[in-house]
Design a protein around this motif. Structure first.
Motif, PDB file in Angstrom:
ATOM      1  N   TYR A 154      -6.301  -3.941   3.394  1.00 41.57           N
ATOM      2  CA  TYR A 154      -5.795  -2.891   2.504  1.00 41.57           C
ATOM      3  C   TYR A 154      -4.813  -3.497   1.512  1.00 41.57           C
ATOM      4  CZ  TYR A 154      -7.771   0.583   5.684  1.00 41.57           C
ATOM      5  OH  TYR A 154      -8.629   1.349   6.429  1.00 41.57           O
ATOM      6  N   GLN A 158      -3.877   0.222  -1.941  1.00 44.91           N
ATOM      7  CA  GLN A 158      -4.556   1.477  -1.632  1.00 44.91           C
ATOM      8  C   GLN A 158      -3.547   2.623  -1.465  1.00 44.91           C
ATOM      9  OE1 GLN A 158      -7.980   1.511  -1.594  1.00 44.91           O
ATOM     10  NE2 GLN A 158      -7.698  -0.626  -2.205  1.00 44.91           N
ATOM     11  N   ASN A 192       0.839  -1.196   0.000  1.00 39.19           N
ATOM     12  CA  ASN A 192       0.000   0.000   0.000  1.00 39.19           C
ATOM     13  C   ASN A 192       0.877   1.250   0.000  1.00 39.19           C
ATOM     14  OD1 ASN A 192      -2.949  -0.936   0.430  1.00 39.19           O
ATOM     15  ND2 ASN A 192      -1.785  -2.138   1.914  1.00 39.19           N
TER      16      ASN A 192
END
Ligand SMILES: NC(=O)c1ccc[n+]([C@@H]2O[C@H](COP(=O)([O-])OP(=O)(O)OC[C@H]3O[C@@H](n4cnc5c(N)ncnc54)[C@H](O)[C@@H]3O)[C@@H](O)[C@H]2O)c1
Length: 256
Positions: A241, A244, A187
Protein backbone atom coordinates in the motif's frame (compact mmCIF):
# COMPACT_ATOMS: atom_id res chain seq x y z
CA UNK A 1 -14.66 -0.66 26.46
CA UNK A 2 -14.68 -2.88 23.37
CA UNK A 3 -11.51 -4.71 22.46
CA UNK A 4 -10.44 -5.41 18.90
CA UNK A 5 -9.65 -8.72 17.25
CA UNK A 6 -6.17 -7.64 16.25
CA UNK A 7 -3.83 -10.49 15.32
CA UNK A 8 -1.48 -10.84 18.27
CA UNK A 9 2.11 -10.14 17.32
CA UNK A 10 1.34 -8.43 13.98
CA UNK A 11 3.29 -5.36 15.17
CA UNK A 12 5.66 -7.03 17.66
CA UNK A 13 8.84 -5.05 18.12
CA UNK A 14 7.49 -1.94 16.39
CA UNK A 15 7.40 1.54 17.91
CA UNK A 16 4.36 3.64 16.97
CA UNK A 17 3.55 7.29 17.70
CA UNK A 18 -0.15 8.20 17.65
CA UNK A 19 -1.54 11.75 17.77
CA UNK A 20 -5.07 12.30 19.09
CA UNK A 21 -4.60 9.11 21.12
CA UNK A 22 -6.75 10.18 24.09
CA UNK A 23 -10.10 9.60 22.44
CA UNK A 24 -12.11 7.91 19.72
CA UNK A 25 -10.30 6.50 16.71
CA UNK A 26 -6.82 7.45 17.99
CA UNK A 27 -7.42 5.66 21.30
CA UNK A 28 -8.78 2.60 19.48
CA UNK A 29 -5.74 2.53 17.18
CA UNK A 30 -3.39 2.91 20.15
CA UNK A 31 -5.09 -0.07 21.84
CA UNK A 32 -5.10 -2.16 18.66
CA UNK A 33 -1.42 -1.45 18.05
CA UNK A 34 -0.61 -2.38 21.65
CA UNK A 35 -2.63 -5.59 21.37
CA UNK A 36 -0.67 -6.36 18.20
CA UNK A 37 2.56 -6.07 20.21
CA UNK A 38 3.72 -2.53 19.38
CA UNK A 39 5.20 -0.11 21.88
CA UNK A 40 2.92 2.91 21.59
CA UNK A 41 3.89 6.52 22.21
CA UNK A 42 0.63 8.32 22.96
CA UNK A 43 0.15 12.03 22.33
CA UNK A 44 -2.85 14.34 22.66
CA UNK A 45 -3.79 17.87 23.59
CA UNK A 46 -5.78 16.46 26.52
CA UNK A 47 -3.17 15.07 28.91
CA UNK A 48 -5.66 13.84 31.54
CA UNK A 49 -7.67 11.71 29.12
CA UNK A 50 -4.44 10.54 27.56
CA UNK A 51 -3.33 9.07 30.89
CA UNK A 52 -6.60 7.11 31.08
CA UNK A 53 -6.12 5.76 27.55
CA UNK A 54 -2.52 4.80 28.33
CA UNK A 55 -3.72 2.92 31.42
CA UNK A 56 -6.17 0.93 29.25
CA UNK A 57 -3.40 -0.52 27.08
CA UNK A 58 -2.04 -4.01 27.71
CA UNK A 59 0.61 -3.91 30.44
CA UNK A 60 3.97 -2.58 29.31
CA UNK A 61 2.84 -1.42 25.87
CA UNK A 62 2.42 2.31 26.62
CA UNK A 63 5.83 3.69 25.73
CA UNK A 64 5.33 7.31 26.74
CA UNK A 65 2.66 9.97 27.01
CA UNK A 66 3.06 13.49 25.73
CA UNK A 67 0.58 16.34 26.16
CA UNK A 68 1.08 17.69 22.66
CA UNK A 69 -0.69 20.38 20.67
CA UNK A 70 -0.15 19.28 17.07
CA UNK A 71 -0.35 22.89 15.86
CA UNK A 72 2.81 23.78 17.79
CA UNK A 73 5.71 23.12 15.42
CA UNK A 74 8.44 23.34 18.04
CA UNK A 75 6.61 20.97 20.44
CA UNK A 76 5.96 18.49 17.64
CA UNK A 77 9.65 18.47 16.74
CA UNK A 78 10.73 18.13 20.37
CA UNK A 79 8.24 15.30 21.03
CA UNK A 80 9.32 13.33 17.98
CA UNK A 81 12.99 13.79 18.79
CA UNK A 82 12.44 12.75 22.42
CA UNK A 83 10.52 9.63 21.40
CA UNK A 84 13.28 8.67 18.95
CA UNK A 85 15.94 9.30 21.60
CA UNK A 86 14.11 7.03 24.05
CA UNK A 87 13.13 4.20 21.69
CA UNK A 88 15.71 4.45 18.93
CA UNK A 89 13.17 4.91 16.16
CA UNK A 90 9.53 5.43 15.18
CA UNK A 91 8.31 2.65 12.88
CA UNK A 92 4.78 3.97 12.48
CA UNK A 93 3.31 7.46 12.75
CA UNK A 94 -0.48 7.67 13.01
CA UNK A 95 -2.03 11.12 12.59
CA UNK A 96 -5.40 11.08 14.34
CA UNK A 97 -5.67 14.44 16.10
CA UNK A 98 -8.56 16.41 14.71
CA UNK A 99 -11.49 18.76 15.32
CA UNK A 100 -14.87 19.14 13.66
CA UNK A 101 -17.28 22.06 13.58
CA UNK A 102 -20.36 22.58 11.42
CA UNK A 103 -20.68 26.08 9.92
CA UNK A 104 -22.24 27.13 6.60
CA UNK A 105 -19.74 28.92 4.38
CA UNK A 106 -21.75 32.16 4.39
CA UNK A 107 -21.42 32.33 8.20
CA UNK A 108 -17.83 31.12 8.51
CA UNK A 109 -15.28 33.58 9.82
CA UNK A 110 -11.68 33.30 8.62
CA UNK A 111 -10.46 32.30 12.10
CA UNK A 112 -12.71 29.21 12.04
CA UNK A 113 -11.33 28.25 8.64
CA UNK A 114 -7.73 28.84 9.76
CA UNK A 115 -8.15 26.82 12.97
CA UNK A 116 -9.56 23.83 11.05
CA UNK A 117 -6.74 23.86 8.52
CA UNK A 118 -4.22 24.26 11.33
CA UNK A 119 -5.42 21.29 13.40
CA UNK A 120 -6.59 18.91 10.68
CA UNK A 121 -4.04 19.56 7.91
CA UNK A 122 -1.00 21.60 8.90
CA UNK A 123 -0.50 19.19 11.81
CA UNK A 124 -0.07 16.33 9.33
CA UNK A 125 2.67 18.29 7.61
CA UNK A 126 4.36 19.03 10.95
CA UNK A 127 4.39 15.49 12.33
CA UNK A 128 5.59 14.10 9.00
CA UNK A 129 8.16 16.88 8.63
CA UNK A 130 9.84 15.89 11.88
CA UNK A 131 9.26 12.10 11.84
CA UNK A 132 9.97 11.11 8.23
CA UNK A 133 13.68 12.10 8.35
CA UNK A 134 14.13 9.66 11.25
CA UNK A 135 12.33 6.97 9.25
CA UNK A 136 14.53 7.58 6.20
CA UNK A 137 17.62 7.38 8.40
CA UNK A 138 16.36 4.10 9.86
CA UNK A 139 15.70 2.61 6.41
CA UNK A 140 11.90 2.81 6.44
CA UNK A 141 8.65 3.33 8.27
CA UNK A 142 4.92 3.74 7.87
CA UNK A 143 2.80 6.90 7.97
CA UNK A 144 -0.95 6.58 8.39
CA UNK A 145 -2.97 9.78 8.06
CA UNK A 146 -6.55 9.61 9.28
CA UNK A 147 -8.47 11.74 6.79
CA UNK A 148 -12.23 11.41 6.22
CA UNK A 149 -14.64 10.31 3.53
CA UNK A 150 -15.88 13.93 3.63
CA UNK A 151 -12.53 14.86 2.05
CA UNK A 152 -13.61 12.70 -0.89
CA UNK A 153 -17.30 13.58 -1.28
CA UNK A 154 -17.73 16.81 0.71
CA UNK A 155 -20.18 17.54 3.50
CA UNK A 156 -22.74 20.30 3.90
CA UNK A 157 -21.65 22.88 6.47
CA UNK A 158 -18.19 21.39 6.37
CA UNK A 159 -16.25 23.25 3.66
CA UNK A 160 -13.32 23.80 6.04
CA UNK A 161 -13.25 20.19 7.30
CA UNK A 162 -13.73 18.71 3.82
CA UNK A 163 -10.94 20.91 2.44
CA UNK A 164 -8.57 19.96 5.26
CA UNK A 165 -9.26 16.25 4.81
CA UNK A 166 -8.96 16.45 1.00
CA UNK A 167 -5.67 18.21 1.64
CA UNK A 168 -4.51 15.37 3.86
CA UNK A 169 -5.33 12.87 1.10
CA UNK A 170 -3.40 14.89 -1.50
CA UNK A 171 -0.50 15.34 0.91
CA UNK A 172 -0.47 11.58 1.49
CA UNK A 173 -0.16 10.81 -2.23
CA UNK A 174 2.60 13.38 -2.79
CA UNK A 175 4.65 12.30 0.22
CA UNK A 176 4.17 8.64 -0.72
CA UNK A 177 5.72 9.34 -4.12
CA UNK A 178 8.55 11.28 -2.50
CA UNK A 179 9.68 8.83 0.17
CA UNK A 180 8.60 5.29 -0.80
CA UNK A 181 12.02 4.74 -2.39
CA UNK A 182 13.41 5.16 1.13
CA UNK A 183 11.11 2.44 2.46
CA UNK A 184 8.68 4.95 4.01
CA UNK A 185 5.16 3.94 3.00
CA UNK A 186 2.55 6.68 3.38
CA UNK A 187 -1.18 6.01 3.27
CA UNK A 188 -4.45 7.49 4.47
CA UNK A 189 -7.59 6.10 6.03
CA UNK A 190 -10.85 7.89 5.23
CA UNK A 191 -13.43 6.62 7.71
CA UNK A 192 -17.11 7.27 7.31
CA UNK A 193 -19.09 8.60 10.28
CA UNK A 194 -17.86 6.98 13.49
CA UNK A 195 -19.49 7.20 16.93
CA UNK A 196 -16.92 9.28 18.84
CA UNK A 197 -17.01 12.56 20.79
CA UNK A 198 -15.95 14.34 17.57
CA UNK A 199 -19.41 14.12 16.02
CA UNK A 200 -21.02 15.76 19.05
CA UNK A 201 -20.20 18.90 17.05
CA UNK A 202 -22.67 17.95 14.32
CA UNK A 203 -26.36 18.80 14.42
CA UNK A 204 -28.96 16.02 14.91
CA UNK A 205 -30.30 16.89 11.45
CA UNK A 206 -26.90 16.38 9.85
CA UNK A 207 -26.43 13.02 11.55
CA UNK A 208 -29.94 11.80 10.64
CA UNK A 209 -29.44 12.74 6.97
CA UNK A 210 -26.06 11.02 6.87
CA UNK A 211 -27.38 7.88 8.55
CA UNK A 212 -30.16 7.64 5.96
CA UNK A 213 -27.72 7.72 3.02
CA UNK A 214 -25.32 5.04 4.32
CA UNK A 215 -25.65 1.67 2.53
CA UNK A 216 -24.72 -0.09 5.79
CA UNK A 217 -27.46 1.82 7.57
CA UNK A 218 -25.36 2.77 10.58
CA UNK A 219 -22.36 4.76 11.74
CA UNK A 220 -19.18 2.83 12.56
CA UNK A 221 -17.33 2.32 15.83
CA UNK A 222 -13.71 3.31 16.41
CA UNK A 223 -12.80 -0.35 16.95
CA UNK A 224 -14.01 -1.05 13.42
CA UNK A 225 -11.50 1.46 11.98
CA UNK A 226 -8.43 0.47 14.02
CA UNK A 227 -7.72 -2.85 12.23
CA UNK A 228 -7.20 -0.96 8.95
CA UNK A 229 -4.47 1.05 10.68
CA UNK A 230 -2.91 -2.17 11.97
CA UNK A 231 -2.90 -3.59 8.43
CA UNK A 232 -1.14 -0.54 7.00
CA UNK A 233 1.61 -0.73 9.63
CA UNK A 234 2.12 -4.49 9.34
CA UNK A 235 4.54 -6.67 7.38
CA UNK A 236 3.64 -8.26 5.00
CA UNK A 237 0.00 -7.05 5.07
CA UNK A 238 0.82 -3.38 4.51
CA UNK A 239 3.85 -3.79 2.25
CA UNK A 240 2.16 -2.97 -1.07
CA UNK A 241 0.00 0.00 0.00
CA UNK A 242 1.51 3.30 -1.15
CA UNK A 243 -0.41 6.58 -1.38
CA UNK A 244 -3.73 4.79 -0.93
CA UNK A 245 -6.82 6.00 0.89
CA UNK A 246 -8.57 3.07 2.56
CA UNK A 247 -12.25 3.53 3.28
CA UNK A 248 -13.89 1.91 6.32
CA UNK A 249 -16.89 4.12 5.66
CA UNK A 250 -20.20 2.15 5.86
CA UNK A 251 -20.40 2.44 2.05
CA UNK A 252 -20.57 6.25 2.01
CA UNK A 253 -17.89 6.39 -0.70
CA UNK A 254 -17.24 3.55 -3.16
CA UNK A 255 -14.05 3.60 -5.19
CA UNK A 256 -13.84 2.19 -8.69
N1 LIG B 1 -15.68 10.38 14.15
C1 LIG B 1 -15.87 10.44 12.84
O1 LIG B 1 -17.01 10.37 12.35
C2 LIG B 1 -14.69 10.59 11.91
C3 LIG B 1 -14.88 10.29 10.56
C4 LIG B 1 -13.83 10.43 9.68
C5 LIG B 1 -12.61 10.89 10.14
N2 LIG B 1 -12.44 11.19 11.45
C6 LIG B 1 -11.14 11.69 11.87
O2 LIG B 1 -10.57 10.80 12.79
C7 LIG B 1 -9.68 11.51 13.64
C8 LIG B 1 -10.03 11.17 15.08
O3 LIG B 1 -11.34 11.63 15.33
P1 LIG B 1 -12.27 11.00 16.46
O4 LIG B 1 -13.58 10.78 15.85
O5 LIG B 1 -11.58 9.89 17.13
O6 LIG B 1 -12.43 12.27 17.41
P2 LIG B 1 -12.22 12.49 18.97
O7 LIG B 1 -12.73 13.84 19.25
O8 LIG B 1 -12.76 11.34 19.73
O9 LIG B 1 -10.62 12.47 19.09
C9 LIG B 1 -9.85 13.51 18.55
C10 LIG B 1 -8.67 13.75 19.48
O10 LIG B 1 -7.85 14.77 18.90
C11 LIG B 1 -7.39 15.58 19.97
N3 LIG B 1 -7.02 16.91 19.51
C12 LIG B 1 -7.84 17.90 19.07
N4 LIG B 1 -7.12 19.00 18.79
C13 LIG B 1 -5.81 18.69 19.03
C14 LIG B 1 -4.60 19.40 18.93
N5 LIG B 1 -4.56 20.69 18.53
N6 LIG B 1 -3.46 18.76 19.27
C15 LIG B 1 -3.47 17.48 19.68
N7 LIG B 1 -4.60 16.76 19.81
C16 LIG B 1 -5.76 17.36 19.49
C17 LIG B 1 -8.55 15.64 20.95
O11 LIG B 1 -8.12 16.00 22.26
C18 LIG B 1 -9.10 14.22 20.89
O12 LIG B 1 -8.54 13.38 21.88
C19 LIG B 1 -9.88 12.99 13.32
O13 LIG B 1 -8.83 13.43 12.48
C20 LIG B 1 -11.18 13.01 12.58
O14 LIG B 1 -11.29 14.09 11.70
C21 LIG B 1 -13.45 11.03 12.35
Amino acid sequence: MTTTTTPAGALAGKVALVTGAASGIGAAIARAYAEAGADVVLTDLDGDRLARTAASLPAGRAAGEYALDVTDAERVRATVDDAVARHGRIDALVNCAGILTEVPLVEMDPATWDRMLDVDLRSVFLTCRYTVPHMIAAGGGRVINVASQLGQKGGEGLTHYSAAKAGAIGFTKALAREVSRHGVLVNAIAPGPIETPLIDGLSPEWKAAKGAELPLGRFGRAEEVAPTAVLLASDPGGNLYIGQTLGPNSGDVMHS
